[in-house]
Design a protein around this motif. Structure first.
Motif, short mmCIF file in Angstrom:
data_model
loop_
_atom_site.label_atom_id
_atom_site.label_comp_id
_atom_site.label_asym_id
_atom_site.label_seq_id
_atom_site.Cartn_x
_atom_site.Cartn_y
_atom_site.Cartn_z
N ARG A 293 0.81 -1.23 0.00
CA ARG A 293 0.00 0.00 0.00
C ARG A 293 0.84 1.27 0.00
O ARG A 293 0.51 2.28 0.64
CB ARG A 293 -1.00 0.02 1.17
CG ARG A 293 -1.83 -1.23 1.32
CD ARG A 293 -2.45 -1.65 0.01
NE ARG A 293 -3.79 -1.12 -0.21
CZ ARG A 293 -4.57 -1.46 -1.22
NH1 ARG A 293 -4.15 -2.36 -2.10
NH2 ARG A 293 -5.76 -0.93 -1.36
N PHE A 294 1.94 1.25 -0.73
CA PHE A 294 2.63 2.49 -1.03
C PHE A 294 1.73 3.31 -1.95
O PHE A 294 0.83 2.77 -2.60
CB PHE A 294 3.97 2.22 -1.72
CG PHE A 294 5.09 1.84 -0.79
CD1 PHE A 294 6.10 2.76 -0.48
CD2 PHE A 294 5.14 0.59 -0.20
CE1 PHE A 294 7.13 2.42 0.37
CE2 PHE A 294 6.17 0.24 0.66
CZ PHE A 294 7.17 1.17 0.95
N ARG A 295 1.97 4.62 -2.04
CA ARG A 295 1.20 5.48 -2.94
C ARG A 295 1.76 5.29 -4.36
O ARG A 295 2.52 6.10 -4.87
CB ARG A 295 1.26 6.93 -2.48
CG ARG A 295 0.53 7.92 -3.39
CD ARG A 295 -0.97 7.77 -3.38
NE ARG A 295 -1.57 8.21 -2.14
CZ ARG A 295 -1.84 9.48 -1.82
NH1 ARG A 295 -1.55 10.45 -2.66
NH2 ARG A 295 -2.40 9.78 -0.67
N LYS A 337 -5.07 11.89 -6.69
CA LYS A 337 -4.77 12.46 -5.38
C LYS A 337 -3.40 13.12 -5.35
O LYS A 337 -3.17 14.09 -4.62
CB LYS A 337 -4.81 11.36 -4.30
CG LYS A 337 -6.18 10.87 -3.90
CD LYS A 337 -6.03 9.79 -2.84
CE LYS A 337 -7.36 9.27 -2.35
NZ LYS A 337 -7.19 8.18 -1.33
N SER A 338 -2.47 12.57 -6.13
CA SER A 338 -1.08 13.00 -6.09
C SER A 338 -0.76 14.10 -7.09
O SER A 338 0.37 14.56 -7.16
CB SER A 338 -0.16 11.80 -6.36
OG SER A 338 -0.45 10.73 -5.49
N SER A 339 -1.74 14.50 -7.88
CA SER A 339 -1.51 15.51 -8.91
C SER A 339 -1.26 16.87 -8.26
O SER A 339 -1.50 17.07 -7.07
CB SER A 339 -2.70 15.60 -9.85
OG SER A 339 -3.78 16.29 -9.22
N PHE A 340 -0.81 17.81 -9.08
CA PHE A 340 -0.52 19.14 -8.57
C PHE A 340 -1.68 20.11 -8.80
O PHE A 340 -1.50 21.32 -8.75
CB PHE A 340 0.76 19.68 -9.22
CG PHE A 340 2.01 18.95 -8.77
CD1 PHE A 340 2.05 18.27 -7.56
CD2 PHE A 340 3.15 18.95 -9.56
CE1 PHE A 340 3.20 17.60 -7.13
CE2 PHE A 340 4.31 18.29 -9.15
CZ PHE A 340 4.33 17.61 -7.94
N PHE A 347 -10.54 16.53 -6.19
CA PHE A 347 -11.69 15.84 -5.60
C PHE A 347 -12.83 15.73 -6.60
O PHE A 347 -13.48 14.68 -6.72
CB PHE A 347 -12.16 16.60 -4.35
CG PHE A 347 -13.28 15.93 -3.61
CD1 PHE A 347 -13.03 14.85 -2.78
CD2 PHE A 347 -14.58 16.37 -3.75
CE1 PHE A 347 -14.06 14.22 -2.09
CE2 PHE A 347 -15.62 15.75 -3.07
CZ PHE A 347 -15.36 14.67 -2.24
N ALA A 348 -13.05 16.80 -7.37
CA ALA A 348 -14.13 16.78 -8.35
C ALA A 348 -13.86 15.74 -9.45
O ALA A 348 -14.77 15.01 -9.86
CB ALA A 348 -14.30 18.17 -8.96
N LEU A 349 -12.63 15.65 -9.92
CA LEU A 349 -12.32 14.66 -10.96
C LEU A 349 -12.48 13.23 -10.44
O LEU A 349 -12.96 12.35 -11.14
CB LEU A 349 -10.89 14.88 -11.48
CG LEU A 349 -10.76 15.93 -12.58
CD1 LEU A 349 -9.31 16.29 -12.83
CD2 LEU A 349 -11.39 15.43 -13.87
N ILE A 350 -12.09 13.02 -9.19
CA ILE A 350 -12.25 11.68 -8.61
C ILE A 350 -13.73 11.34 -8.44
O ILE A 350 -14.19 10.26 -8.83
CB ILE A 350 -11.53 11.59 -7.24
CG1 ILE A 350 -10.00 11.66 -7.44
CG2 ILE A 350 -11.90 10.30 -6.52
CD1 ILE A 350 -9.22 11.81 -6.15
#
Length: 367
Positions: A293-295, A337-340, A347-350
């Motif tokens: 469960r690494f990112r 989640k990791s994007s800049f 959150f909206a894209l997810i």
């Protein structure tokens, strides 16, 4: 449920590690070389887009670092005018959108595109123009994609502060972050500490190529000295993980820190196989790192040289590890989640794009 190749192709994807000069269409290289008089490599028979594409693949697969690096001489060599750069950037977005990518951060080194007289600012403007054209073309084709630039400084050069300042100057006009790339051995990230400290003072995001060709010291410096938000590749973190004969796993201090802090790993499976960082996809550390469960995120690195795409990368993992749609969704959400992007936009894209699309794919009848 094991997905079909078609489902993987239709699934929404997020790409964080992709080099603009590593993703050109062979036909574009051929045409741009003709326009500027760039000498392309000799191939057997007639030089066509197909034979040129095969040359790129063969050179990248040769096991020779010199031949691998030579491929970039020909892509960067034809990207020295604003019109050429804009075309490459536009086609990059079109190709990614056609592959189901809904968000991408594309990196390149502006300092490598000034040989014909362009300024650094003009290079960034040309890329941004191409990205905007590509987004518009994708929309006309019924596809939605967002794209941000990552400005890269070369480790062996002395322009990292200049590129960092350029990135901040463009932060509200399409540039999402900063990166350093190039040979790790002999060029540690701490050589560019002033640039990273400047970026931190400016509250700006950056990733660092680390833990690909060089090992744990490169990762440690990138995180603990330079403050990297993400690790470009980071595959050598596996050197700090011990799998015992009884199957138990022990994490070293650095690996535990990376996992605990949820530091994203921009993993590029097929590229790692080409460069020898992994023996095969089935033996790639991504399998163990996902289990722990690494990112972990999945990326393409250089689509032309590796003959790859996000669909190809994900499908290879399905074949090697038996991953299902929920696994692919996990990789995709990790990347988003990791994007800049700002938090609310991530959150909206997810919530509005990625999760509903994967839910719909899971509801499709099994073949």
């Amino acid at each position: 449920m094991t997905p079909t190749l078609d489902q993987v192709r239709r699934a929404p994807k997020v790409l964080l590690h992709d080099h603009l000069d590593g993703g050109l269409r062979p036909q574009t290289v051929l045409e741009l070389a003709g326009e500027v008089g760039h000498q392309l490599p000799a191939v057997e028979g007639e030089l066509t887009a197909t034979s040129l594409g095969q040359w790129f693949a063969d050179a990248a697969d040769s096991g020779s670092l010199e031949r691998y690096l030579e491929t970039f001489d020909h892509t960067v060599g034809v990207m020295q005018t604003a019109s050429a750069i804009t075309r490459v950037a536009r086609e990059c977005v079109e190709d990614l959108a056609a592959d189901g990518v809904v968000y991408a951060e594309i990196r390149y080194a502006p300092e490598q595109h000034v040989e014909a007289g362009l300024s650094l600012d003009e290079v960034v403007a040309a890329v941004q123009e191409g990205f905007e054209q590509g987004v518009a073309a994708a929309a006309e084709a019924g596809r939605t994609i967002r794209v941000g630039q990552l400005l890269t400084a070369m480790r062996h050069a002395a322009r990292s502060m200049e590129i960092a300042e350029l990135a901040v100057a463009w932060r509200d006009r399409g540039v999402a972050g900063f990166d350093i790339a190039g040979a790790e051995a002999g060029y540690p990230p701490t050589r560019h500490l002033d640039a990273f400290e400047y970026l931190q003072r400016e509250n700006f995001h950056f990733t660092i190529h680390a833990g690909e060709a060089f090992g744990l010291p490169s990762i440690w410096q990138a995180i603990q000295w330079c403050g990297a938000d993400r690790l470009g590749h980071g595959v050598r973190i596996i050197d700090d993980i011990t799998v015992h004969d009884d199957g138990s796993v022990e994490l070293g201090r650095l690996a535990a820190y990376v996992r605990d802090k949820r530091i994203p790993l921009e993993m590029c499976p097929w590229s790692n196989v080409q460069t020898g960082a992994a023996a095969s996809i089935a033996e790639h550390p991504i399998g163990l790192l996902k289990d722990l469960r690494f990112r972990v995120t999945v990326n393409t690195d250089n689509r032309l040289m590796s003959g790859t795409s996000m669909t190809h990368e994900l499908w290879s993992l399905v074949e090697a590890f038996g991953y299902g749609l929920r696994d692919l969704e996990w990789f995709t959400v990790n990347a988003m989640k990791s994007s800049f992007l700002p938090f609310d936009e991530r959150f909206a894209l997810i919530s509005d794009v990625i999760k509903p699309a994967y839910a719909a794919l899971r509801e499709e009848p099994a073949e």
